[in-house]
Enzyme design. Structure first.
Site, PDB file in Angstrom:
ATOM      1  N   LYS A   1      -9.828  -3.691  12.161  1.00  0.00           N
ATOM      2  CA  LYS A   1      -8.612  -3.280  12.875  1.00  0.00           C
ATOM      3  C   LYS A   1      -8.464  -4.061  14.186  1.00  0.00           C
ATOM      4  O   LYS A   1      -7.367  -4.426  14.572  1.00  0.00           O
ATOM      5  CB  LYS A   1      -8.636  -1.766  13.123  1.00  0.00           C
ATOM      6  CG  LYS A   1      -8.422  -0.962  11.861  1.00  0.00           C
ATOM      7  CD  LYS A   1      -6.997  -1.137  11.352  1.00  0.00           C
ATOM      8  CE  LYS A   1      -6.795  -0.697   9.940  1.00  0.00           C
ATOM      9  NZ  LYS A   1      -5.490  -1.038   9.391  1.00  0.00           N
TER      10      LYS A   1
ATOM     11  N   GLY B   1       0.826  -1.222   0.000  1.00  0.00           N
ATOM     12  CA  GLY B   1       0.000   0.000   0.000  1.00  0.00           C
ATOM     13  C   GLY B   1       0.854   1.263   0.000  1.00  0.00           C
ATOM     14  O   GLY B   1       0.470   2.295   0.576  1.00  0.00           O
TER      15      GLY B   1
ATOM     16  N   TYR C   1     -14.682  -1.062   9.315  1.00  0.00           N
ATOM     17  CA  TYR C   1     -13.249  -0.759   9.354  1.00  0.00           C
ATOM     18  C   TYR C   1     -12.682  -1.014  10.762  1.00  0.00           C
ATOM     19  O   TYR C   1     -11.650  -1.670  10.918  1.00  0.00           O
ATOM     20  CB  TYR C   1     -13.062   0.702   8.943  1.00  0.00           C
ATOM     21  CG  TYR C   1     -11.660   1.250   9.096  1.00  0.00           C
ATOM     22  CD1 TYR C   1     -10.617   0.833   8.263  1.00  0.00           C
ATOM     23  CD2 TYR C   1     -11.380   2.225  10.062  1.00  0.00           C
ATOM     24  CE1 TYR C   1      -9.338   1.374   8.402  1.00  0.00           C
ATOM     25  CE2 TYR C   1     -10.114   2.763  10.194  1.00  0.00           C
ATOM     26  CZ  TYR C   1      -9.096   2.336   9.366  1.00  0.00           C
ATOM     27  OH  TYR C   1      -7.834   2.869   9.506  1.00  0.00           O
TER      28      TYR C   1
ATOM     29  N   ASP D   1       2.183  -1.705  -4.446  1.00  0.00           N
ATOM     30  CA  ASP D   1       0.779  -1.300  -4.299  1.00  0.00           C
ATOM     31  C   ASP D   1      -0.014  -2.043  -5.363  1.00  0.00           C
ATOM     32  O   ASP D   1       0.551  -2.519  -6.357  1.00  0.00           O
ATOM     33  CB  ASP D   1       0.628   0.220  -4.491  1.00  0.00           C
ATOM     34  CG  ASP D   1      -0.638   0.779  -3.823  1.00  0.00           C
ATOM     35  OD1 ASP D   1      -0.510   1.497  -2.811  1.00  0.00           O
ATOM     36  OD2 ASP D   1      -1.751   0.489  -4.318  1.00  0.00           O
ATOM     37  N   ILE D   2      -1.326  -2.097  -5.184  1.00  0.00           N
ATOM     38  CA  ILE D   2      -2.177  -2.707  -6.217  1.00  0.00           C
ATOM     39  C   ILE D   2      -2.330  -1.752  -7.395  1.00  0.00           C
ATOM     40  O   ILE D   2      -2.586  -2.165  -8.520  1.00  0.00           O
ATOM     41  CB  ILE D   2      -3.548  -3.100  -5.619  1.00  0.00           C
ATOM     42  CG1 ILE D   2      -4.249  -4.107  -6.517  1.00  0.00           C
ATOM     43  CG2 ILE D   2      -4.419  -1.886  -5.344  1.00  0.00           C
ATOM     44  CD1 ILE D   2      -5.470  -4.752  -5.879  1.00  0.00           C
ATOM     45  N   ARG D   3      -2.151  -0.442  -7.123  1.00  0.00           N
ATOM     46  CA  ARG D   3      -2.252   0.576  -8.179  1.00  0.00           C
ATOM     47  C   ARG D   3      -0.908   0.779  -8.855  1.00  0.00           C
ATOM     48  O   ARG D   3       0.139   0.496  -8.272  1.00  0.00           O
ATOM     49  CB  ARG D   3      -2.609   1.938  -7.569  1.00  0.00           C
ATOM     50  CG  ARG D   3      -3.974   2.060  -7.045  1.00  0.00           C
ATOM     51  CD  ARG D   3      -4.217   3.493  -6.602  1.00  0.00           C
ATOM     52  NE  ARG D   3      -3.684   3.778  -5.272  1.00  0.00           N
ATOM     53  CZ  ARG D   3      -3.534   4.998  -4.786  1.00  0.00           C
ATOM     54  NH1 ARG D   3      -3.803   6.046  -5.532  1.00  0.00           N
ATOM     55  NH2 ARG D   3      -3.098   5.182  -3.559  1.00  0.00           N
TER      56      ARG D   3
ATOM     57  N   LEU E   1       1.587   3.542  -2.115  1.00  0.00           N
ATOM     58  CA  LEU E   1       1.192   4.779  -2.800  1.00  0.00           C
ATOM     59  C   LEU E   1       0.175   5.589  -2.002  1.00  0.00           C
ATOM     60  O   LEU E   1      -0.285   6.628  -2.448  1.00  0.00           O
ATOM     61  CB  LEU E   1       0.609   4.457  -4.186  1.00  0.00           C
ATOM     62  CG  LEU E   1       1.598   3.817  -5.174  1.00  0.00           C
ATOM     63  CD1 LEU E   1       0.879   3.414  -6.458  1.00  0.00           C
ATOM     64  CD2 LEU E   1       2.745   4.757  -5.486  1.00  0.00           C
ATOM     65  N   GLY E   2      -0.166   5.132  -0.810  1.00  0.00           N
ATOM     66  CA  GLY E   2      -1.180   5.816  -0.014  1.00  0.00           C
ATOM     67  C   GLY E   2      -0.604   6.972   0.789  1.00  0.00           C
ATOM     68  O   GLY E   2       0.564   7.360   0.637  1.00  0.00           O
TER      69      GLY E   2
END
Ligand code: NAD
Ligand code: AKB
Length: 321
Positions: free
Chosen positions: A150, A13, A146, A39-41, A15-16
């Site tokens: 967590k 993750g 969410y 990342d997935i993107r 790019l977050g």
């Protein structure tokens, strides 16, 4: 525990909001090539890591995760890939699949390959029945999907630590305020978006009420806390190692708007709560972080005024460059 395939670092993750800054900091410290951003993107021009390696990786693909860990000689994973609270309330199935499924992928890989793992938690683990200043040890009854993912992440992390000796570490981040990357679909995003709106439009339409008070933290403090807990002597970490409370500051949306108005007198803000108000109302106003202070020396640097100054200065500099 088996010996890890190497000592490089993998960030999921990346790019977050947090990954954008954590990858740069880790590269400064350990060397550009040591840190593999994933990342997935695909990276775009705004979010790109020209100084070091990047590859596409979904945290739901266990085989790809194992292959990456072995091929790239990974020893440590910072697992940031997740779906945040506002997106999660709109798409609970995706939130559960990515947050719980992704964490299982990372923990299974960590067990099989002897990896050290950072898995972030959140103030979202607390529910409306928690004290308004949430203690480290509380009954965790979150009402959001969410928040439930967590809590599950913390429980899974402790199980893998106790049963398999996986070196797991985690922090319950408050809402994070940063300027390099946009906030990623959370309820606390207003505390980031308001700065962009103040500079670009002179006006912000805030999606929570003026008196909404939440725990918040500047990104530099969050990155520092992440590095501190990962460097801490494992023997100093207690039963909260999968999710320490860390405090930055606590303020209402109205107080934030007022501090911005003091610096940009023409700035105006409306408050029109939407579905995110219910989420915000279910979270505590503040957190008690004494165990983090006692166990590994945590102390934040940024109060509200310093955050507002840093945000406005950096966003303006960024726009003019
Ligand atoms: P973000 O939404 O900005 O970034 C998450 C990244 O995960 C995105 O780049 C997205 O493309 C990626 N991703 C989504 N699904 C994926 C998948 N299947 N495989 C790989 N990557 C995938 O989130 P963030 O703000 O950087 O948060 C990182 C972590 O910190 C999360 O666990 C979040 O719950 C936690 N956290 C963040 C905050 C905050 O205020 N930013 C507060 C508390 C906790
Ligand atoms: C969100 O609002 O979802 C996140 C968080 C506090 O976990 N910023």
């Amino acid at each position: 525990m088996v010996e890890p395939p190497g000592d490089r670092i993998l960030v999921t993750g990346a790019l977050g909001q947090i990954g954008t800054e954590l990858v740069s900091e880790l590269r400064k410290k350990h060397g550009n090539d040591t840190v593999l951003a994933t990342d997935i993107r695909e990276p775009d021009n705004d979010r790109y890591f020209p100084e070091g390696p990047f590859c596409n990786l979904s945290v739901l693909d266990g085989e790809a995760m194992e292959k990456t860990v072995t091929d790239e000689g990974i020893g440590t994973v910072y697992h940031l890939a997740a779906i945040l609270s506002a997106t999660g309330e709109k798409n609970p199935e995706l939130c559960h699949r990515v947050n719980v499924g992704g964490t299982v992928t990372v923990l299974e890989t960590a067990r099989d390959f002897g990896l050290k793992v950072f898995v972030p938690s959140s103030i979202a683990v607390f529910g409306p029945d928690s004290p308004r200043i949430a203690p480290q040890k509380a009954t965790l009854n979150p009402t959001t999907t969410y928040g439930k993912t967590k809590v599950t992440g913390e429980v899974l992390g402790m199980n893998y630590f106790k049963q398999y000796g996986v070196d797991i570490r985690g922090l319950r981040y408050p809402g994070l305020i940063s300027w390099k990357a946009p906030a990623g679909g959370g309820t606390t995003d207003y505390a980031v978006d308001i700065f962009h709106a103040a500079i670009n439009d002179g006006h912000y339409n805030c999606f929570v009420s003026e008196d909404t008070r939440l725990p918040m933290m500047y990104i530099d403090d969050a990155i520092m806390a992440t590095e501190m807990i990962m460097q801490a002597d494992g023997s100093s970490l207690g039963t909260s190692r999968a999710g320490y409370n860390i405090r930055g500051c606590s303020f209402t949306a109205g107080e934030l708007a007022d501090r911005i108005s003091l610096r940009i007198p023409e700035f105006t803000c409306d408050f029109n709560p939407d579905f995110r108000q219910k989420v915000a109302d279910s979270w505590p106003n503040d957190v008690d972080d004494n165990p983090a202070k006692d166990d590994w020396g945590w102390e934040a640097n940024f109060n509200l005024d310093r955050i507002v100054d840093e945000m406005l200065e950096n966003l303006r500099k960024n726009q003019s460059s």
